[in-house]
Write a protein that holds these residues in place. Sequence first.
Motif, PDB file in Angstrom:
ATOM      1  N   TYR A  74       0.840  -1.197   0.000  1.00  0.00           N
ATOM      2  CA  TYR A  74       0.000   0.000   0.000  1.00  0.00           C
ATOM      3  C   TYR A  74       0.874   1.247   0.000  1.00  0.00           C
ATOM      4  O   TYR A  74       1.899   1.295   0.683  1.00  0.00           O
ATOM      5  CB  TYR A  74      -0.896   0.051   1.255  1.00  0.00           C
ATOM      6  N   ARG A  75       0.427   2.234  -0.743  1.00  0.00           N
ATOM      7  CA  ARG A  75       1.009   3.577  -0.712  1.00  0.00           C
ATOM      8  C   ARG A  75      -0.112   4.539  -0.389  1.00  0.00           C
ATOM      9  O   ARG A  75      -1.160   4.514  -1.042  1.00  0.00           O
ATOM     10  CB  ARG A  75       1.596   3.958  -2.064  1.00  0.00           C
ATOM     11  N   PHE A  76       0.132   5.376   0.600  1.00  0.00           N
ATOM     12  CA  PHE A  76      -0.876   6.348   1.008  1.00  0.00           C
ATOM     13  C   PHE A  76      -0.281   7.743   0.946  1.00  0.00           C
ATOM     14  O   PHE A  76       0.915   7.928   1.185  1.00  0.00           O
ATOM     15  CB  PHE A  76      -1.358   6.077   2.440  1.00  0.00           C
ATOM     16  N   ALA A 101      -6.411 -10.235   1.375  1.00  0.00           N
ATOM     17  CA  ALA A 101      -5.871  -9.136   0.569  1.00  0.00           C
ATOM     18  C   ALA A 101      -6.740  -8.780  -0.631  1.00  0.00           C
ATOM     19  O   ALA A 101      -7.021  -7.603  -0.865  1.00  0.00           O
ATOM     20  CB  ALA A 101      -4.454  -9.468   0.104  1.00  0.00           C
ATOM     21  N   VAL A 102      -7.183  -9.743  -1.383  1.00  0.00           N
ATOM     22  CA  VAL A 102      -7.938  -9.436  -2.606  1.00  0.00           C
ATOM     23  C   VAL A 102      -9.364  -8.976  -2.285  1.00  0.00           C
ATOM     24  O   VAL A 102      -9.743  -7.864  -2.646  1.00  0.00           O
ATOM     25  CB  VAL A 102      -7.922 -10.626  -3.586  1.00  0.00           C
ATOM     26  N   PRO A 103     -10.173  -9.760  -1.572  1.00  0.00           N
ATOM     27  CA  PRO A 103     -11.537  -9.288  -1.329  1.00  0.00           C
ATOM     28  C   PRO A 103     -11.601  -8.099  -0.357  1.00  0.00           C
ATOM     29  O   PRO A 103     -12.519  -7.288  -0.425  1.00  0.00           O
ATOM     30  CB  PRO A 103     -12.246 -10.505  -0.738  1.00  0.00           C
ATOM     31  N   PHE A 152     -10.014  -2.147   3.290  1.00  0.00           N
ATOM     32  CA  PHE A 152      -8.792  -1.699   3.961  1.00  0.00           C
ATOM     33  C   PHE A 152      -8.467  -0.259   3.557  1.00  0.00           C
ATOM     34  O   PHE A 152      -8.074   0.560   4.392  1.00  0.00           O
ATOM     35  CB  PHE A 152      -7.612  -2.600   3.623  1.00  0.00           C
ATOM     36  N   LEU A 153      -8.660   0.058   2.285  1.00  0.00           N
ATOM     37  CA  LEU A 153      -8.396   1.425   1.805  1.00  0.00           C
ATOM     38  C   LEU A 153      -9.384   2.420   2.421  1.00  0.00           C
ATOM     39  O   LEU A 153      -8.995   3.504   2.856  1.00  0.00           O
ATOM     40  CB  LEU A 153      -8.453   1.479   0.278  1.00  0.00           C
ATOM     41  N   THR A 171      -8.690   5.642   4.955  1.00  0.00           N
ATOM     42  CA  THR A 171      -9.204   6.987   4.678  1.00  0.00           C
ATOM     43  C   THR A 171      -9.952   7.541   5.887  1.00  0.00           C
ATOM     44  O   THR A 171      -9.759   8.694   6.277  1.00  0.00           O
ATOM     45  CB  THR A 171     -10.122   6.966   3.439  1.00  0.00           C
ATOM     46  N   LEU A 172     -10.802   6.722   6.489  1.00  0.00           N
ATOM     47  CA  LEU A 172     -11.543   7.159   7.680  1.00  0.00           C
ATOM     48  C   LEU A 172     -10.604   7.458   8.844  1.00  0.00           C
ATOM     49  O   LEU A 172     -10.797   8.428   9.573  1.00  0.00           O
ATOM     50  CB  LEU A 172     -12.578   6.112   8.076  1.00  0.00           C
TER      51      LEU A 172
END
Length: 157
Positions: A11-13, A124-126, A131-132, A136-137
């Motif tokens: 992940y990159r945020f 990871a896939v579903p 997770f993203l 954000t929240l």
Amino acid sequence: MSAVTRQWHHYRFRSLWRLAAPPDEVFAVLADAENYPTWWPQVRQVDGLDTRSGTARFRSLLPYDLLVTARESRRDPRTGVLEITMSGDLEGWARWTLVANARGTTALFEQEVEVRKPLLRLLAVPGRPLFLANHTLMMRAGQRGLRARLGRGLDEA
């Protein structure tokens, strides 16, 4: 592990916060990691290990905790940069870069991590969209909490 599988765990945020407070005040609050739980609800616990490292426990809306050991890799008040490396459930780095603007400070948060927690790797896939959204929240709540901690309410800089 294939490169495609590895991408699902990576992940990159990037978040940009505009704060109505001078960079030195913002830097002081962000540099005081052990007090994050007092203003950032999803940072549930931070315990110092020594002057440059500690452990942290995070939990947002999804029913799982992330545990990391963080080590300060850069603390530069002159340039407004705070950076850590992480190991544990997340492996990678996170960085704050603070820049003065006409009404206060622009705080750029950047993070690049690989999820190491077994359950999250399995999902990871579903689970990736959840997770993203969870991240954000968490960042929105952190921004609100920091604004309140700085005594500036929700005014944008």
